[in-house]
Design an enzyme around this catalytic site. Sequence first.
Site, PDB file in Angstrom:
ATOM      1  N   PHE A 113       0.806  -1.232   0.000  1.00  0.00           N
ATOM      2  CA  PHE A 113       0.000   0.000   0.000  1.00  0.00           C
ATOM      3  C   PHE A 113       0.836   1.279   0.000  1.00  0.00           C
ATOM      4  CE2 PHE A 113      -2.351  -3.313   2.368  1.00  0.00           C
ATOM      5  CZ  PHE A 113      -3.351  -3.552   1.438  1.00  0.00           C
ATOM      6  N   GLY A 160       0.622  -8.919  -3.366  1.00  0.00           N
ATOM      7  CA  GLY A 160      -0.660  -9.540  -3.042  1.00  0.00           C
ATOM      8  C   GLY A 160      -1.689  -9.122  -4.077  1.00  0.00           C
ATOM      9  N   THR A 161      -1.220  -8.332  -5.048  1.00  0.00           N
ATOM     10  CA  THR A 161      -2.095  -7.729  -6.040  1.00  0.00           C
ATOM     11  C   THR A 161      -2.402  -8.661  -7.205  1.00  0.00           C
ATOM     12  OG1 THR A 161      -0.025  -6.763  -6.788  1.00  0.00           O
ATOM     13  CG2 THR A 161      -1.520  -5.316  -5.617  1.00  0.00           C
ATOM     14  N   GLY A 197       2.677  -0.505 -12.009  1.00  0.00           N
ATOM     15  CA  GLY A 197       3.400  -1.747 -12.243  1.00  0.00           C
ATOM     16  C   GLY A 197       3.048  -2.407 -13.561  1.00  0.00           C
ATOM     17  N   LYS A 248      -5.137   0.329 -17.441  1.00  0.00           N
ATOM     18  CA  LYS A 248      -4.840   1.422 -16.512  1.00  0.00           C
ATOM     19  C   LYS A 248      -4.668   0.816 -15.126  1.00  0.00           C
ATOM     20  CE  LYS A 248      -7.610   4.868 -19.052  1.00  0.00           C
ATOM     21  NZ  LYS A 248      -8.798   5.779 -18.987  1.00  0.00           N
ATOM     22  N   GLY A 249      -3.909   1.479 -14.277  1.00  0.00           N
ATOM     23  CA  GLY A 249      -3.672   0.947 -12.936  1.00  0.00           C
ATOM     24  C   GLY A 249      -4.935   0.944 -12.098  1.00  0.00           C
ATOM     25  N   GLU A 295      -5.022   1.550  -6.765  1.00  0.00           N
ATOM     26  CA  GLU A 295      -5.344   2.684  -5.891  1.00  0.00           C
ATOM     27  C   GLU A 295      -6.700   3.314  -6.181  1.00  0.00           C
ATOM     28  OE1 GLU A 295      -1.320   4.796  -4.980  1.00  0.00           O
ATOM     29  OE2 GLU A 295      -1.098   3.767  -6.876  1.00  0.00           O
TER      30      GLU A 295
END
Length: 708
Positions: free
Chosen positions: A237, A467-468, A509, A663-664, A667
């Site tokens: 995070f 963990g993503t 990432g 896209k990320g 978050e």
Amino acid sequence: MDGKTLAVRAIGRPLDRFDGPAKVTGTARYAFEHPVDRPAYLFPVQATVAVGRIVAVHTEAALAEPGVLAVLTHENAPRVASTDDAEMTILQTPEVAYRGQFVAAVVAETSEAARRAADLVGVDYRTGPHDVELRPDHPDRYAPAVVNGGFATDSVHGDPEAALAEAAVRLDATYTTAWYQHAQIEPHATIATWAGDRLTLYVGSQGVHRLRDSLATLFGLEPERIRIISPYVGGAFGGKLHAHPDVVLAVLCAFAVPGRPVKLALTRQQMFSQVGYRTPSFQRIRLGAGRDGKLVAVSHEAVQQTARHKEFAEQTVTPTRVMYAAPHRSTTHRMVRLDVPVPTIMRAPGKTPGMYALESAMDEMAIACGQDPVEFRIANEPPVDPELDLPFSTRNLVACLRDGARRFGWAGRDPTPGVRRAAGGWLVGTGVASSVYPVYQLPGSSATIRLEPDGRYVVSIGAADLGTGTWTTLAQIAADALAVPVERIDLRIGDTALPPAMAAGGSSGMTSWGSAVVEAARRLRAREAAEHVDGIPASGIEAAADMPENPDRERFSMYAFGAQFAEVRVHEATGEVRVPRLLGVFAAGRIINPKTGRSQLLGGMTMGLSMALHEQCVLDPRFGHVVNHDLANYHIATNADVGTVEVHLLAEDDPYVNPMGSKGIGELGIVGTAAAIANAVQHATGVRVRDLPITPDRFFADGASVVR
Ligand code: MOS
């Protein structure tokens, strides 16, 4: 990107995460669990004053304790080569910068002996006055040179003061957010070994190469002499991106016992001063609109804290620069240096606190203009990025709001507050807020791909899985880039022995690593085609590539958007807030894996709920520490606090962001949740809570009852 994205076969499939079985059977090794020979154990000694100078350290009793191998203090610790990063410069001087700072450490044969001996280290201080309290009118407020991410501290367009003074409808409100602690399930842990002039570390890290490089600078070592291994991370995070003092302490102690692996796992209580937190904020927002409900002026001013010994300036007002159209706009950050630990990035830094304030203010302004909050947002949709004057690569906020409203059952909502009741004394309300997160792409990632004789492709890149889901999603990208089934991909990540990769930060990432993997795959396929032997591709061939630049990043403003809807119940007698339902609709490009992607957004929304209702560090200004420094007292939403959370993903085709069209999403999900809940609370009760968390006492100020 030439308008061309990958032909997709594995991408878009909701594959189970490949590391799932290892994790649920306990065979996936986290940092502290790697088997090492003859480990030694480290326990830190922390400062008991907020500001001071060490005048004496008494180590005799600790050294006499059975099993103790070394006691490090500022008097005998190895010297670092660079003192540029004051957060990492520990045990080098007698100065104390904040309560809880590491001032000594014990290395022993067992963790019990280390802890016992650490208790026996005596430290005498000469103390001075300290200041740990953030106030919006603090006399030492200053404007940082830039804020985190390199964004401008201030930005002004037009004449906002004049426009605000003349606007037909005006809002001037101040919102506050709390001090939020990083509290990953896996506490920060390190195993450090200094052997044969080589340093080996097992650390849960968002970016092994980034961590390696910062330690190389700190200790004056060639980066090649440091190896960092981090296959699995138990949550990050943002709290495992920058190096924190725990890693530095483990390395200092490893130098003191060469050849012995030194193990350090922070206790939960130690984390509250060591691994970073999100700054509390005071945010004044002023909005001006015409009678038609069109914004003419927006002003957003944030006051936040940083540490006296090192600056971290959260980019809190940056979302206000991009969200809504208004010809006159002003956004500013001001900081106060305090005698506290260094704040850091936390899931959607800037966007999370900033959008709580902005989206609360938008709700207040919609009500003031007599408009529906969904329609008010849509009416103020900007045609281009208002800050950069660039077109958006894709912007589907309106589609998210419309789709969310339909799914949630928003139509026909009575805006009158405090009139809906459910059995048992509950007041019922609904609220909405927007979400936003930039599409970052950070330079510095490379990948190699090698075709093995068995037909498998070894894809190597020093990427991270927090963990993503990277173990799965990056393999999906590689499979499509190579046009082979995902079962033939053998992904290797989380090790500095692999090609360098940018850290997992800013939800970048997949964009950064994926672009490098796609380019390496393109080169490998070209070599495969060239090196066919009797129609059979040659095995053993390899290709490497750096992440290519994307020229479209200069031409477009790139963001993911979303809309969040909340239903809340507030008890009229107790002020307890429950959230039976959250619903989010997100437009975030192509989703690499809808299963792991949904988990990211669901987790973000849950973290936003936790921010809205529960989380806050309580400071004792007399001593300068967080009093509720454990998970019994720093409450994070548990299953019992969370109702239904629905995540919906809009199909979005963005040919400009990267070859995957993604896209990320790590978050995006937390952004806006707290505002949607706060807005629903106002709808339920008529009480506008402008200070997080929304605890029951907020409803009973001055002896008032819940309904006003
Ligand atoms: Mo994320 S808070 O940018 O690691």
